[in-house]
Scaffold this motif. Structure first.
Motif, mmCIF file in Angstrom:
data_model
loop_
_atom_site.group_PDB
_atom_site.id
_atom_site.type_symbol
_atom_site.label_atom_id
_atom_site.label_comp_id
_atom_site.label_asym_id
_atom_site.label_seq_id
_atom_site.Cartn_x
_atom_site.Cartn_y
_atom_site.Cartn_z
ATOM 1 N N GLN A 274 46.630 40.373 19.783
ATOM 2 C CA GLN A 274 47.814 39.682 19.083
ATOM 3 C C GLN A 274 49.023 40.489 19.190
ATOM 4 O O GLN A 274 49.063 41.555 19.335
ATOM 5 C CB GLN A 274 47.278 39.441 17.684
ATOM 6 N N SER B 230 49.780 27.594 9.395
ATOM 7 C CA SER B 230 49.484 26.386 8.635
ATOM 8 C C SER B 230 49.130 25.176 9.464
ATOM 9 O O SER B 230 48.200 24.306 9.023
ATOM 10 C CB SER B 230 50.723 26.053 7.692
ATOM 11 N N GLN C 296 59.156 36.335 23.360
ATOM 12 C CA GLN C 296 59.014 35.251 22.485
ATOM 13 C C GLN C 296 59.051 33.911 23.409
ATOM 14 O O GLN C 296 60.113 33.868 24.092
ATOM 15 C CB GLN C 296 60.095 35.131 21.474
ATOM 16 N N THR D 58 38.923 40.515 17.858
ATOM 17 C CA THR D 58 39.897 39.560 17.490
ATOM 18 C C THR D 58 41.277 39.809 17.358
ATOM 19 O O THR D 58 41.940 38.885 17.613
ATOM 20 C CB THR D 58 39.022 38.597 16.226
ATOM 21 N N ASP E 209 48.302 26.703 18.203
ATOM 22 C CA ASP E 209 49.477 26.877 19.336
ATOM 23 C C ASP E 209 49.170 26.485 20.656
ATOM 24 O O ASP E 209 50.144 26.114 21.458
ATOM 25 C CB ASP E 209 49.677 28.266 19.268
ATOM 26 N N TYR F 201 34.124 31.670 21.410
ATOM 27 C CA TYR F 201 34.266 32.630 22.468
ATOM 28 C C TYR F 201 35.712 33.359 22.525
ATOM 29 O O TYR F 201 36.676 32.660 22.396
ATOM 30 C CB TYR F 201 34.111 31.828 23.841
ATOM 31 N N GLY G 72 57.918 29.644 9.613
ATOM 32 C CA GLY G 72 56.635 29.986 8.835
ATOM 33 C C GLY G 72 55.630 29.125 8.756
ATOM 34 O O GLY G 72 54.711 29.066 7.919
ATOM 35 N N ALA H 40 41.433 26.596 21.262
ATOM 36 C CA ALA H 40 42.142 27.123 20.259
ATOM 37 C C ALA H 40 42.640 28.613 20.599
ATOM 38 O O ALA H 40 42.698 29.658 20.120
ATOM 39 C CB ALA H 40 41.255 27.612 19.125
ATOM 40 N N ASP H 41 43.156 28.491 22.068
ATOM 41 C CA ASP H 41 43.360 29.595 22.596
ATOM 42 C C ASP H 41 44.704 30.137 22.910
ATOM 43 O O ASP H 41 45.268 30.740 23.998
ATOM 44 C CB ASP H 41 42.497 29.805 23.963
ATOM 45 N N SER I 145 58.453 30.620 15.248
ATOM 46 C CA SER I 145 58.140 31.565 14.326
ATOM 47 C C SER I 145 58.826 31.569 13.070
ATOM 48 O O SER I 145 58.384 31.971 11.863
ATOM 49 C CB SER I 145 58.099 32.871 14.717
ATOM 50 N N ARG J 75 49.303 40.670 10.499
ATOM 51 C CA ARG J 75 48.644 39.703 11.286
ATOM 52 C C ARG J 75 47.183 40.350 11.660
ATOM 53 O O ARG J 75 46.185 39.615 11.723
ATOM 54 C CB ARG J 75 49.456 39.777 12.523
ATOM 55 N N ILE K 118 44.022 22.633 19.829
ATOM 56 C CA ILE K 118 44.520 22.436 18.690
ATOM 57 C C ILE K 118 45.434 24.086 18.287
ATOM 58 O O ILE K 118 45.278 24.940 18.940
ATOM 59 C CB ILE K 118 43.468 22.596 17.561
ATOM 60 N N ALA L 239 43.280 29.463 14.599
ATOM 61 C CA ALA L 239 42.602 28.249 14.714
ATOM 62 C C ALA L 239 41.194 28.176 14.685
ATOM 63 O O ALA L 239 40.402 27.234 14.598
ATOM 64 C CB ALA L 239 43.252 27.327 15.544
HETATM 65 C C1 FAD Z 1 56.613 36.971 16.126
HETATM 66 C C2 FAD Z 1 55.934 35.655 15.680
HETATM 67 C C3 FAD Z 1 56.070 35.549 14.350
HETATM 68 C C4 FAD Z 1 55.214 34.446 13.562
HETATM 69 N N1 FAD Z 1 55.451 34.405 12.191
HETATM 70 C C5 FAD Z 1 54.707 33.516 11.749
HETATM 71 C C6 FAD Z 1 54.740 33.308 10.328
HETATM 72 O O1 FAD Z 1 55.426 34.000 9.550
HETATM 73 N N2 FAD Z 1 53.948 32.203 9.620
HETATM 74 C C7 FAD Z 1 53.274 31.513 10.452
HETATM 75 O O2 FAD Z 1 52.776 30.576 10.082
HETATM 76 N N3 FAD Z 1 53.172 31.429 11.911
HETATM 77 C C8 FAD Z 1 53.980 32.528 12.350
HETATM 78 N N4 FAD Z 1 54.013 32.597 13.966
HETATM 79 C C9 FAD Z 1 53.164 31.615 14.613
HETATM 80 C C10 FAD Z 1 51.685 31.948 14.605
HETATM 81 O O3 FAD Z 1 51.368 33.342 14.915
HETATM 82 C C11 FAD Z 1 50.574 31.065 15.398
HETATM 83 O O4 FAD Z 1 51.337 29.738 15.017
HETATM 84 C C12 FAD Z 1 49.231 31.079 15.280
HETATM 85 O O5 FAD Z 1 48.927 32.535 15.560
HETATM 86 C C13 FAD Z 1 48.393 30.120 16.097
HETATM 87 O O6 FAD Z 1 47.064 30.239 16.011
HETATM 88 P P1 FAD Z 1 46.244 30.078 16.891
HETATM 89 O O7 FAD Z 1 44.875 30.276 16.509
HETATM 90 O O8 FAD Z 1 46.531 28.538 17.525
HETATM 91 O O9 FAD Z 1 46.543 30.971 18.299
HETATM 92 P P2 FAD Z 1 46.553 32.577 18.574
HETATM 93 O O10 FAD Z 1 46.786 33.153 17.107
HETATM 94 O O11 FAD Z 1 47.328 33.043 19.555
HETATM 95 O O12 FAD Z 1 44.900 32.761 18.878
HETATM 96 C C14 FAD Z 1 44.567 32.512 20.250
HETATM 97 C C15 FAD Z 1 43.132 33.431 20.284
HETATM 98 O O13 FAD Z 1 42.693 32.666 21.651
HETATM 99 C C16 FAD Z 1 42.193 33.918 22.694
HETATM 100 N N5 FAD Z 1 42.547 33.376 23.845
HETATM 101 C C17 FAD Z 1 43.499 33.138 24.592
HETATM 102 N N6 FAD Z 1 43.097 32.749 25.750
HETATM 103 C C18 FAD Z 1 41.729 32.689 25.931
HETATM 104 C C19 FAD Z 1 40.802 32.296 26.942
HETATM 105 N N7 FAD Z 1 41.309 31.935 28.124
HETATM 106 N N8 FAD Z 1 39.398 32.629 26.674
HETATM 107 C C20 FAD Z 1 39.185 33.069 25.382
HETATM 108 N N9 FAD Z 1 39.763 33.303 24.364
HETATM 109 C C21 FAD Z 1 41.398 32.845 24.692
HETATM 110 C C22 FAD Z 1 43.430 35.030 22.150
HETATM 111 O O14 FAD Z 1 43.020 36.391 22.628
HETATM 112 C C23 FAD Z 1 43.469 34.954 20.709
HETATM 113 O O15 FAD Z 1 42.658 35.598 20.043
HETATM 114 C C24 FAD Z 1 54.598 33.572 14.600
HETATM 115 C C25 FAD Z 1 54.646 33.840 15.797
HETATM 116 C C26 FAD Z 1 54.981 35.044 16.367
HETATM 117 C C27 FAD Z 1 55.187 34.921 18.161
#
Ligand code: FAD
Length: 414
Positions: free
Chosen positions: A40, A314, A281, A36, A300, A30, A310, A157-158, A307, A104, A298, A12
């Motif tokens: 993960q 998105s 999980q 990055t 997760d 940040y 899928g 987006a954390d 998970s 990933r 926004i 995000a």
């Molecule tokens: C095992 C597994 C399988 C999955 N498979 C799928 C799939 O096949 N298809 C799919 O669409 N989704 C899948 N998902 C879900 C998907 O991984 C997440 O929905 C997606 O990564 C969300 O993106 P995001 O950017 O919101 O969060 P994240 O990807 O978690 O990114 C958050 C970022 O914020 C950083 N951060 C956290 N806290 C702080 C802080 N305090 N200060 C600064 N930075 C910080 C973290 O280091 C990270 O880089 C899966 C999830 C899991 C656990």
């Protein structure tokens, strides 16, 4: 030019930064880690066509396509190796694009590299610990190293353990451990692919007696796999750090021993270097407050999509592009954030509910898990008969950068 602090360089984060740039905002990312992809978990992701379509609105869909490969069919098997059914994953975009799978780490690195290439500034090793409004109508972020940054808006987006969520609402719901460990890995062994008769391009899922196993064969012949197995104790950071791949391999081998099919052989062949060791999980209840006047969550951070659906990537991408459209068109940040939530909440909650329903087989344990698993082939056959048409509402959702204006707000008070 208005400025946003984007917390998190996951999925995000970079997409929000690129979309905001397209909307005429300056965004700085940040990230808590030095890399990055460092924090993960998990091996690979499937990115559905609705997410690819949203990425296309900021000309970033090619990043997934170039980094991953088409995966358009799911094939289900019982623990006895009996084929249950095949199902297509999602639909097809007008240009022929289908769902893609991508490692990933590759996806995180490629998305963030693209954002940096577009001139977006990154600050690494910046873990957000607090944020507060300023007297001038902005917001100041405070990081663990004591540094501060100020802007008009802070976008959290954390991820699922979001600190921003707690800052916006100290009573926000907490994540809860599902009682399941995830694992995964990659194996390059053409002889094994041949010997096991694995089909490239098909994503196979096995409802094992004690573990759930999924695998696919990438175009170059590499096998990508993941497994979910019950784990009574939530893993501590120390346990994660001190448990070697060999220990996880043995534990998973015991879980897979009673199943037929290729899972045990794939796990046994996975070298330590490409073995994704066990991780917890989590699930999260619906989050009632997504924003205040100057901060918003926004991806997760705002909603945990199962998970297995899928749709996590998105949903994060759709959120990011929608947020930028609202901020582009509505001069008052607070109004734009309210409009964003209004446009996203119903859709996201429907996707979360769908994911929760379909992940029942993985999320249960003991008798409940056993009963659900016995019914799974029945539900899968029924779903296959209904066809993907029954999920059109999920895959056919489109966000249009030029066609959608927040000048015609969906939110009545915006
Ligand atoms: C095992 C597994 C399988 C999955 N498979 C799928 C799939 O096949 N298809 C799919 O669409 N989704 C899948 N998902 C879900 C998907 O991984 C997440 O929905 C997606 O990564 C969300 O993106 P995001 O950017 O919101 O969060 P994240 O990807 O978690 O990114 C958050 C970022 O914020 C950083 N951060 C956290 N806290 C702080 C802080 N305090 N200060 C600064 N930075 C910080 C973290 O280091 C990270 O880089 C899966 C999830 C899991 C656990």
């Amino acid at each position: 030019m208005k400025k946003a602090l984007v917390i998190g360089g996951g999925i995000a984060g970079p997409v929000t930064a690129m979309a905001l740039q397209q909307a005429g905002w300056e965004a700085v990312v940040y990230e808590a880690y030095a890399d990055t992809a460092a924090g993960q978990i998990g091996a690979y992701l499937t990115v559905a066509v609705n997410g690819l379509s949203a990425l296309a609105e900021i000309d970033a869909h090619h990043i997934v396509m170039d980094t991953g490969h088409a995966t358009d069919t799911l094939s289900f098997f019982t623990s006895a190796g009996k084929h249950i059914t095949d199902m297509p994953i999602g639909g097809t975009l007008p240009d022929g694009t289908v769902t893609h799978s991508v490692k990933r780490r590759d996806l995180y690195r490629a998305l963030n590299a693209e954002a940096a290439r577009r001139g977006i500034r990154y600050e690494f090793g910046k873990r957000l610990v607090d944020a507060e409004p300023t007297a001038t109508g902005g917001v100041v972020a405070i990081f663990a190293d004591g540094s501060r940054a100020e802007a008009d808006l802070l976008v959290g987006a954390d991820g699922i353990h979001s600190r921003t969520r707690e800052i916006i609402d100290p009573n926000a719901p907490k994540v809860h451990y599902l009682g399941i460990y995830g694992l995964g890995g990659f194996v390059t062994d053409p002889a094994l692919v041949h010997e096991l008769g694995l089909r490239p391009g098909v994503y196979s899922m096995i409802f094992g007696k004690k573990a759930f196993f999924g695998y696919l064969v990438a175009p170059g012949g590499e096998i990508w796999w993941f497994a979910n197995m019950p784990g009574a104790q939530e893993l501590s950071k120390q346990t994660v750090a001190s448990t070697a791949p060999a220990q996880w391999r043995d534990q998973l081998a015991r879980m897979l021993a009673a199943d037929r099919g290729p899972a045990a052989a794939i796990v046994a062949a996975t070298p330590d270097a490409t073995f994704v060791t066990g991780f917890n999980q989590y699930d999260m209840p619906s989050v009632p407050t997504w924003h205040n006047d100057r901060m918003v969550i926004i991806g997760d951070a705002a909603h945990a999509v199962a998970s297995s659906s899928g749709q996590g990537v998105s949903m994060a991408v759709e959120d990011a592009v929608t947020l930028a459209i609202c901020l582009r068109d509505l001069p008052e940040t607070a109004t734009a954030l309210a409009e964003f939530e209004h446009r996203r909440r119903d859709r996201v909650e429907r996707v979360v509910a769908h994911g929760a329903e379909t992940s029942g087989d993985k999320a249960q344990s003991g008798l409940a898990r056993f009963l659900v698993r016995q019914l799974t082939p029945f539900f899968l056959k029924k779903a296959a008969k209904q066809g993907v048409g029954s999920l059109n509402w999920m895959f056919d959702h489109r966000i249009s950068w030029s066609g959608e204006s927040a000048d015609q707000p969906v939110h009545p008070s915006a």
